[in-house]
Design an enzyme around this catalytic site. Structure first.
Site, PDB file in Angstrom:
ATOM      1  N   LYS A 147       1.152  -0.067  15.134  1.00 53.39           N
ATOM      2  CA  LYS A 147       2.566  -0.127  15.515  1.00 53.39           C
ATOM      3  C   LYS A 147       2.961  -1.347  16.349  1.00 53.39           C
ATOM      4  O   LYS A 147       4.154  -1.659  16.469  1.00 53.39           O
ATOM      5  CB  LYS A 147       2.937   1.131  16.330  1.00 53.39           C
ATOM      6  CG  LYS A 147       3.015   2.383  15.506  1.00 53.39           C
ATOM      7  CD  LYS A 147       4.304   2.421  14.709  1.00 53.39           C
ATOM      8  CE  LYS A 147       4.253   3.388  13.556  1.00 53.39           C
ATOM      9  NZ  LYS A 147       4.181   2.777  12.249  1.00 53.39           N
ATOM     10  N   PRO A 189      -4.242   0.191  18.779  1.00 53.20           N
ATOM     11  CA  PRO A 189      -3.982  -0.251  17.404  1.00 53.20           C
ATOM     12  C   PRO A 189      -4.100   0.836  16.326  1.00 53.20           C
ATOM     13  O   PRO A 189      -3.766   0.596  15.162  1.00 53.20           O
ATOM     14  CB  PRO A 189      -5.014  -1.363  17.170  1.00 53.20           C
ATOM     15  CG  PRO A 189      -6.060  -1.143  18.198  1.00 53.20           C
ATOM     16  CD  PRO A 189      -5.420  -0.470  19.355  1.00 53.20           C
ATOM     17  N   TYR A 200       3.916   6.745  10.272  1.00 53.70           N
ATOM     18  CA  TYR A 200       3.118   5.578   9.882  1.00 53.70           C
ATOM     19  C   TYR A 200       3.988   4.502   9.231  1.00 53.70           C
ATOM     20  O   TYR A 200       3.868   3.327   9.550  1.00 53.70           O
ATOM     21  CB  TYR A 200       1.983   6.005   8.944  1.00 53.70           C
ATOM     22  CG  TYR A 200       0.915   4.950   8.790  1.00 53.70           C
ATOM     23  CD1 TYR A 200      -0.104   4.816   9.745  1.00 53.70           C
ATOM     24  CD2 TYR A 200       0.918   4.078   7.712  1.00 53.70           C
ATOM     25  CE1 TYR A 200      -1.080   3.838   9.623  1.00 53.70           C
ATOM     26  CE2 TYR A 200      -0.047   3.099   7.580  1.00 53.70           C
ATOM     27  CZ  TYR A 200      -1.053   2.986   8.544  1.00 53.70           C
ATOM     28  OH  TYR A 200      -2.012   2.012   8.416  1.00 53.70           O
ATOM     29  N   TYR A 230      -9.165   5.391   7.518  1.00 52.96           N
ATOM     30  CA  TYR A 230      -9.341   5.732   8.937  1.00 52.96           C
ATOM     31  C   TYR A 230     -10.388   6.834   8.974  1.00 52.96           C
ATOM     32  O   TYR A 230     -10.182   7.901   8.394  1.00 52.96           O
ATOM     33  CB  TYR A 230      -8.035   6.256   9.541  1.00 52.96           C
ATOM     34  CG  TYR A 230      -6.954   5.204   9.726  1.00 52.96           C
ATOM     35  CD1 TYR A 230      -6.135   4.817   8.666  1.00 52.96           C
ATOM     36  CD2 TYR A 230      -6.739   4.610  10.967  1.00 52.96           C
ATOM     37  CE1 TYR A 230      -5.135   3.862   8.846  1.00 52.96           C
ATOM     38  CE2 TYR A 230      -5.741   3.658  11.146  1.00 52.96           C
ATOM     39  CZ  TYR A 230      -4.955   3.284  10.089  1.00 52.96           C
ATOM     40  OH  TYR A 230      -3.966   2.344  10.267  1.00 52.96           O
ATOM     41  N   HIS A 275       0.853  -1.203   0.000  1.00 49.55           N
ATOM     42  CA  HIS A 275       0.000   0.000   0.000  1.00 49.55           C
ATOM     43  C   HIS A 275       0.882   1.243   0.000  1.00 49.55           C
ATOM     44  O   HIS A 275       1.761   1.377   0.840  1.00 49.55           O
ATOM     45  CB  HIS A 275      -0.893   0.021   1.239  1.00 49.55           C
ATOM     46  CG  HIS A 275      -2.032  -0.947   1.168  1.00 49.55           C
ATOM     47  ND1 HIS A 275      -3.313  -0.638   1.544  1.00 49.55           N
ATOM     48  CD2 HIS A 275      -2.083  -2.228   0.746  1.00 49.55           C
ATOM     49  CE1 HIS A 275      -4.098  -1.680   1.365  1.00 49.55           C
ATOM     50  NE2 HIS A 275      -3.369  -2.670   0.885  1.00 49.55           N
TER      51      HIS A 275
HETATM   52  P1  RFL Z   1       2.311 -11.735  21.506  1.00 52.45           P
HETATM   53  O1  RFL Z   1       1.930 -11.816  20.072  1.00 52.45           O
HETATM   54  O2  RFL Z   1       1.254 -11.420  22.485  1.00 52.45           O
HETATM   55  O3  RFL Z   1       2.964 -13.147  21.870  1.00 52.45           O
HETATM   56  C1  RFL Z   1       3.236 -13.529  23.199  1.00 52.45           C
HETATM   57  C2  RFL Z   1       3.213 -15.049  23.276  1.00 52.45           C
HETATM   58  O4  RFL Z   1       3.626 -15.444  24.586  1.00 52.45           O
HETATM   59  C3  RFL Z   1       2.771 -16.482  25.035  1.00 52.45           C
HETATM   60  N1  RFL Z   1       2.798 -16.489  26.510  1.00 52.45           N
HETATM   61  C4  RFL Z   1       3.464 -17.391  27.252  1.00 52.45           C
HETATM   62  N2  RFL Z   1       4.198 -18.455  26.906  1.00 52.45           N
HETATM   63  C5  RFL Z   1       4.748 -19.186  27.904  1.00 52.45           C
HETATM   64  N3  RFL Z   1       4.561 -18.900  29.223  1.00 52.45           N
HETATM   65  C6  RFL Z   1       3.850 -17.834  29.602  1.00 52.45           C
HETATM   66  N4  RFL Z   1       3.682 -17.545  30.907  1.00 52.45           N
HETATM   67  C7  RFL Z   1       3.255 -17.028  28.602  1.00 52.45           C
HETATM   68  N5  RFL Z   1       2.465 -15.928  28.624  1.00 52.45           N
HETATM   69  C8  RFL Z   1       2.199 -15.609  27.355  1.00 52.45           C
HETATM   70  C9  RFL Z   1       1.424 -16.149  24.452  1.00 52.45           C
HETATM   71  O5  RFL Z   1       0.591 -17.299  24.375  1.00 52.45           O
HETATM   72  C10 RFL Z   1       1.816 -15.613  23.069  1.00 52.45           C
HETATM   73  O6  RFL Z   1       1.836 -16.622  22.095  1.00 52.45           O
HETATM   74  O7  RFL Z   1       3.502 -10.712  21.765  1.00 52.45           O
HETATM   75  P2  RFL Z   1       4.672 -10.139  20.789  1.00 52.45           P
HETATM   76  O8  RFL Z   1       5.456 -11.269  20.172  1.00 52.45           O
HETATM   77  O9  RFL Z   1       5.370  -9.135  21.588  1.00 52.45           O
HETATM   78  O10 RFL Z   1       3.920  -9.447  19.569  1.00 52.45           O
HETATM   79  C11 RFL Z   1       3.134  -8.296  19.771  1.00 52.45           C
HETATM   80  C12 RFL Z   1       2.004  -8.241  18.730  1.00 52.45           C
HETATM   81  O11 RFL Z   1       1.295  -9.468  18.754  1.00 52.45           O
HETATM   82  C13 RFL Z   1       1.050  -7.066  18.993  1.00 52.45           C
HETATM   83  O12 RFL Z   1       1.772  -5.918  19.348  1.00 52.45           O
HETATM   84  C14 RFL Z   1       0.179  -6.732  17.749  1.00 52.45           C
HETATM   85  O13 RFL Z   1      -0.737  -7.758  17.474  1.00 52.45           O
HETATM   86  C15 RFL Z   1      -0.569  -5.415  17.945  1.00 52.45           C
HETATM   87  N6  RFL Z   1      -1.460  -5.056  16.824  1.00 52.45           N
HETATM   88  C16 RFL Z   1      -0.961  -4.508  15.649  1.00 52.45           C
HETATM   89  N7  RFL Z   1       0.368  -4.361  15.471  1.00 52.45           N
HETATM   90  C17 RFL Z   1       0.866  -3.890  14.277  1.00 52.45           C
HETATM   91  O14 RFL Z   1       2.087  -3.769  14.147  1.00 52.45           O
HETATM   92  N8  RFL Z   1       0.046  -3.557  13.209  1.00 52.45           N
HETATM   93  C18 RFL Z   1      -1.307  -3.681  13.305  1.00 52.45           C
HETATM   94  O15 RFL Z   1      -2.000  -3.436  12.320  1.00 52.45           O
HETATM   95  C19 RFL Z   1      -1.858  -4.139  14.561  1.00 52.45           C
HETATM   96  N9  RFL Z   1      -3.181  -4.296  14.700  1.00 52.45           N
HETATM   97  C20 RFL Z   1      -2.837  -5.246  16.933  1.00 52.45           C
HETATM   98  C21 RFL Z   1      -3.681  -4.839  15.844  1.00 52.45           C
HETATM   99  C22 RFL Z   1      -3.392  -5.836  18.067  1.00 52.45           C
HETATM  100  C23 RFL Z   1      -4.749  -6.003  18.140  1.00 52.45           C
HETATM  101  N10 RFL Z   1      -5.253  -6.610  19.314  1.00 52.45           N
HETATM  102  C24 RFL Z   1      -5.958  -7.828  19.290  1.00 52.45           C
HETATM  103  C25 RFL Z   1      -4.768  -6.158  20.597  1.00 52.45           C
HETATM  104  C26 RFL Z   1      -5.037  -5.007  15.904  1.00 52.45           C
HETATM  105  C27 RFL Z   1      -5.596  -5.562  17.059  1.00 52.45           C
HETATM  106  C28 RFL Z   1      -7.092  -5.688  17.112  1.00 52.45           C
HETATM  107  C1  PHB Z   2      -5.658  -4.445  10.536  1.00 51.02           C
HETATM  108  O1  PHB Z   2      -5.740  -4.644   9.304  1.00 51.02           O
HETATM  109  O2  PHB Z   2      -5.931  -5.331  11.368  1.00 51.02           O
HETATM  110  C2  PHB Z   2      -5.261  -3.106  11.040  1.00 51.02           C
HETATM  111  C3  PHB Z   2      -4.869  -2.131  10.131  1.00 51.02           C
HETATM  112  C4  PHB Z   2      -4.506  -0.872  10.594  1.00 51.02           C
HETATM  113  C5  PHB Z   2      -4.529  -0.608  11.945  1.00 51.02           C
HETATM  114  C6  PHB Z   2      -4.901  -1.584  12.862  1.00 51.02           C
HETATM  115  C7  PHB Z   2      -5.276  -2.838  12.399  1.00 51.02           C
HETATM  116  O3  PHB Z   2      -4.176   0.638  12.384  1.00 51.02           O
END
Ligand code: RFL
Ligand code: PHB
Length: 390
Positions: free
Chosen positions: A296, A292, A384, A200, A72
């Site tokens: 980031k 979110p 971004y 957005y 994109h």
């Molecule tokens: P994770 O992915 O949470 O992984 C942590 C892992 O550790 C395990 N765990 C354990 N394992 C052993 N013993 C324990 N005691 C444990 N406790 C936990 C868990 O089961 C899990 O598998 O952390 P990590 O690797 O730091 O990654 C972070 C990302 O997952 C997170 O920041 C993103 O998903 C945030 N996020 C977004 N980030 C982006 O860069 N771009 C996006 O577009 C974006 N959109 C989002 C998002 C997060 C969202 N939610 C659900 C909060 C959109 C949403 C809706």
């Molecule tokens: C997504 O596609 O899940 C998404 C995209 C942009 C955001 C957050 C989540 O800022």
């Protein structure tokens, strides 16, 4: 059992770190509480910065992302019935890729399995010992037995609910937090994209975001009460809300489709400093959370891993401690930049309960500014795409 680097958590941070270390000849073991099926099917992020893509490619796990992810070059800001484009590539020379986080996880797990470094799934009762010595260990249970993993370093990649952060003595830690009084209702639906680029939208009914997953699966979100239940939202009610918030005066409309997943997430900004103590280092959501809105979270987790890989590699190849000693300070520069950006985007785009008409007009004035001033648009765009901090 012994390894060089013991990693807790098989999210993007833990898996990528393990694989990058492997490519540098450093052994690690990843301990994960959930099953492979669970981590490969949890729907989360979608937007990857160029720097994230580059590191995944360097790790040799970028082929499917390059083939199936969508590049994109901009996104749209919708407000007051109009849509204005932020030209990411034109303003910064960089773009972003939309590729789901659980697909990144699948690619990383496959690479770890192929390199004989499969994570240990389904572990429980993980505890960390001896981080103030040169030989820390991780105790855990797996299939009914207790194990001790001896290592040189423990890396906490266990997300916001993990155990690692609490292993840093409270007296040495400072937590910074802001909880937002709203959440995001997320859906996945069948159908064609509503728009070529992400939208957005700020609307007086609340924020909405139109994203995508593939030519036939779409991802959308709208601001909701974090305590609301998905059961209160029929498909018809969801589409009415998305149309009200996103459709523009020039007739462009969100495209409805069959909804096959609904979830609600809360929104929080959080930073825990320091990110290291003795032989324990934290990376990703274990140390910091962003709302979110700025996309980031996963990108920050990957950026931490980039800094940590370099530091661990300097330790093993040149016996240098300085990069490890400076890890938290180095990582926190990017983290605080992203914290500010995510907070700013969130505050500008969401309906804030109790905001005065004056404050609402300020949100609109700011959107007018970032979509008409090249300088302001460039500041937004470079944050971004993730090039605002080295
Ligand atoms: P994770 O992915 O949470 O992984 C942590 C892992 O550790 C395990 N765990 C354990 N394992 C052993 N013993 C324990 N005691 C444990 N406790 C936990 C868990 O089961 C899990 O598998 O952390 P990590 O690797 O730091 O990654 C972070 C990302 O997952 C997170 O920041 C993103 O998903 C945030 N996020 C977004 N980030 C982006 O860069 N771009 C996006 O577009 C974006 N959109 C989002 C998002 C997060 C969202 N939610 C659900 C909060 C959109 C949403 C809706
Ligand atoms: C997504 O596609 O899940 C998404 C995209 C942009 C955001 C957050 C989540 O800022």
């Amino acid at each position: 059992m012994r390894t060089q680097v013991g990693i807790i958590g098989a999210g993007p941070a833990g898996l990528l770190l393990s694989h990058l270390l492997h490519l540098r000849g450093i052994d690690s073991v990843v301990l994960e509480a959930r099953s492979r099926e669970q981590i490969e099917s949890t729907i989360r992020a979608g937007v990857l910065e160029q720097g994230t893509m580059d590191l995944l490619i360097e790790a040799g796990v970028g082929a499917r992302m390059q083939a199936e992810g969508a590049l994109h070059h901009g996104f749209e800001l919708a407000f007051e019935g109009k849509r204005r484009r932020i030209d990411l590539t034109g303003l910064t020379g960089h773009s972003i890729t939309v590729y789901a986080q659980h697909e990144v996880i699948k690619d990383l797990v496959a690479a770890r399995v192929a390199a004989d470094g499969a994570p240990r799934f389904g572990v429980s009762n993980v505890s960390i010992h001896g981080i103030e010595t040169d030989s820390p260990s991780i105790r855990y249970q797996h299939e009914g037995e207790t194990h001790d993993l001896q290592c040189d370093f423990v890396i906490g990649c266990d997300g916001s609910q993990g155990v690692s952060r609490a292993a840093i003595p409270q007296a040495l830690r400072q937590d910074f937090e802001r909880v937002y009084p709203f959440g995001w209702f997320g859906i996945l639906c069948e159908g064609v994209p509503s728009s070529e680029e992400l939208i957005y939208a700020r609307h007086e009914r609340g924020f909405a975001l139109v994203s995508t997953r593939s030519p036939n699966v779409q991802r959308m979100y709208f601001q909701c009460d974090p305590k609301d239940s998905v059961d209160n939202w029929s498909d018809d009610r969801i589409w009415a809300e998305l149309h009200a918030r996103v459709d523009s005066h020039d007739g462009r409309q969100v495209v409805d489709g069959k909804i096959f997943q609904k979830n609600i997430v809360g929104m929080r900004s959080f930073v825990s400093t320091t990110m290291q103590h003795g032989r324990l280092f934290l990376a990703g959501d274990a140390a910091h959370i962003v709302p979110p809105t700025g996309a980031k979270g996963m990108n920050l987790a990957v950026a931490d891993v980039r800094v940590l890989t370099r530091a661990l590699s300097a330790f093993y190849t040149e016996n240098r401690m300085d990069l490890l000693d400076g890890y938290s300070e180095t990582a926190l520069k990017r983290i605080w930049r992203a914290e500010h950006f995510s907070y700013w985007m969130t505050s500008m785009m969401h309906r804030i309960e109790g905001a005065t008409p004056f404050e609402q007009q300020l949100q609109v004035a700011e959107l007018e500014y970032v979509t008409t001033s090249r300088a302001a648009a460039t500041a937004m765009a470079e944050n971004y795409v993730g090039v605002a901090v080295a």
